[in-house]
Write an enzyme that holds these catalytic residues in place. Structure first.
Site, PDB file in Angstrom:
ATOM      1  N   SER A 182       0.700  -1.107   0.026  1.00  0.00           N
ATOM      2  CA  SER A 182      -0.033  -0.085  -0.049  1.00  0.00           C
ATOM      3  C   SER A 182       0.765   1.166  -0.015  1.00  0.00           C
ATOM      4  CB  SER A 182      -0.903   0.002   1.114  1.00  0.00           C
ATOM      5  OG  SER A 182      -0.160   0.135   2.582  1.00  0.00           O
ATOM      6  N   HIS A 203      -2.889  -3.018  -5.735  1.00  0.00           N
ATOM      7  CA  HIS A 203      -3.266  -2.438  -4.461  1.00  0.00           C
ATOM      8  C   HIS A 203      -4.833  -2.536  -4.124  1.00  0.00           C
ATOM      9  CE1 HIS A 203      -3.804   0.778  -1.216  1.00  0.00           C
ATOM     10  NE2 HIS A 203      -3.566  -0.347  -0.421  1.00  0.00           N
ATOM     11  N   GLU A 215      -5.753  -0.084  -6.908  1.00  0.00           N
ATOM     12  CA  GLU A 215      -4.888   0.745  -7.660  1.00  0.00           C
ATOM     13  C   GLU A 215      -3.697  -0.232  -8.430  1.00  0.00           C
ATOM     14  OE1 GLU A 215      -3.311   5.025  -5.430  1.00  0.00           O
ATOM     15  OE2 GLU A 215      -3.312   2.969  -4.229  1.00  0.00           O
ATOM     16  N   ASN A 253      -2.667   6.250  -0.364  1.00  0.00           N
ATOM     17  CA  ASN A 253      -2.209   6.479   0.866  1.00  0.00           C
ATOM     18  C   ASN A 253      -1.409   7.812   1.114  1.00  0.00           C
ATOM     19  OD1 ASN A 253      -3.609   4.572   1.976  1.00  0.00           O
ATOM     20  ND2 ASN A 253      -1.693   3.066   1.837  1.00  0.00           N
TER      21      ASN A 253
END
Length: 348
Positions: A182, A203, A215, A253
């Site tokens: 991540s 992800h 992702e 993130n």
């Protein structure tokens, strides 16, 4: 729920990896728990790597030939990924280091399938066949039959490097090896294998069975064929793949975790209580969940790991982890999974 049915080579030279190291700082610290690029024009917006050499003689990638998927790690993300693949008709080899982790992961999958049945996602009669498609194993050699593999172990750089290198040796040369990292550089992780052109970031979002986004992160070495195959595979899972390039924290993130970190600073500095911070963001910004409630759900240790990756990767003080967050992790207050975080879950 009905999913799509379940399928060149690039090597980066040493001097190119030297260039990379000047671009990304070496990561020493460690996960976090929309627009789909569905047309060719959108896909082409993500630049292809220019450091690719001509394809070798390995088998061509074909997403329709992928029938067996290995998932490395039966934790929160791993069991969720296994759940989605099995629900969509794939055979899954779910690998973890101890049987108790596998048992706990399978129990979670069973409960989550029951939740989907109650919501009318599929008929209860389908549940046994979905579970039967998941083969739990502790021996890494068992993944050798896989046509595609996803690593979903804790967000720790050296541990991921070790497991990816071991998986690389166990898998057939043509198999794509994806990582569910991540925040850690996919380029750095790909360099730990002998198939860097067939490594890619995949992800998934937590909870995996519910969240549509994946992702898809291109490493510097990732081939176009690997990228296209992975995008198509996501669509077979009825997910919405969004293509991004490799950078600490990617998009999700890099935006989300600093928000959580700043919310923690608000509590530490006495600006507001956790309840007040969450109320402001829910009532004023229309967030379905407050940032500190979300942090508890993700796991405060995971949030801290990602903040440390961002801080190390960018070298910018704006990514400095909140001291309160670090103190809570040190105390074992990790959020919902430990019974206490910014909120108390001991009575729930």
């Amino acid at each position: 729920m009905r999913c799509g049915r379940p399928s060149g080579a690039v090597f980066v030279e040493n001097d190119q990896m030297m260039i990379l190291r000047h671009s990304f700082r070496e990561l020493e610290a460690p996960e976090f728990a929309t627009t789909a690029f569905g047309n060719s024009a959108a896909k082409s917006a993500i630049p292809k790597t220019s450091l690719q050499s001509p394809s070798d003689n390995r088998s061509r990638l074909n997403p329709d030939s992928i029938r067996i998927v290995a998932v490395l790690g039966a934790g929160t993300m791993g069991n969720g990924i296994a759940h989605v693949f099995a629900r969509c008709g794939f055979q899954v080899i779910l690998r973890d280091v101890e049987q108790r982790f596998l048992d706990r992961g399978l129990e979670t999958i069973s409960k989550n399938l029951d939740r989907e049945i109650r919501k009318g996602k599929f008929a209860e009669a389908e549940k046994p066949s979905i579970l039967a498609r998941i083969q739990p194993v502790t021996k890494l050699e068992a993944i050798s039959r896989a046509d595609f593999a996803v690593e979903a172990i804790p967000e720790q750089l050296e541990l991921k490097r070790k497991v990816l290198a071991e998986a690389d040796r166990a898998l057939r040369p043509e198999v794509i090896l994806a990582t569910n990292t991540s925040s850690i550089s996919v380029t750095v992780l790909a360099a730990a294998t002998q198939r860097p052109d067939r490594c890619i970031g995949m992800h998934f979002m937590n909870p995996v069975p519910m969240m549509p986004l994946v992702e898809v992160i291109r490493a510097l070495q990732t081939s176009q064929e690997t990228f296209e195959t992975t995008m198509k595979l996501c669509e077979k899972l009825e997910k919405k793949p969004v293509a991004v390039n490799d950078s600490p924290g990617f998009v999700s993130n890099r935006v989300l975790i600093p928000l959580i970190n700043e919310a923690a600073f608000c509590v530490m500095e006495g600006v507001a209580t956790p309840e007040a911070v969450d109320a402001v963001m829910k009532l004023g910004m229309n967030h379905p969940m407050g940032p500190l409630e979300l942090a508890d759900f993700i796991g405060l240790d995971v949030c801290l790991d990602v903040m440390e990756v961002l801080f190390e990767g960018f070298g910018d003080s704006k990514f400095r982890p909140c001291p309160l967050l670090k103190k809570m992790v040190a105390a074992g207050w990790l959020g919902k999974k430990s019974g206490r975080g910014f909120h108390n879950y001991s009575g729930k």
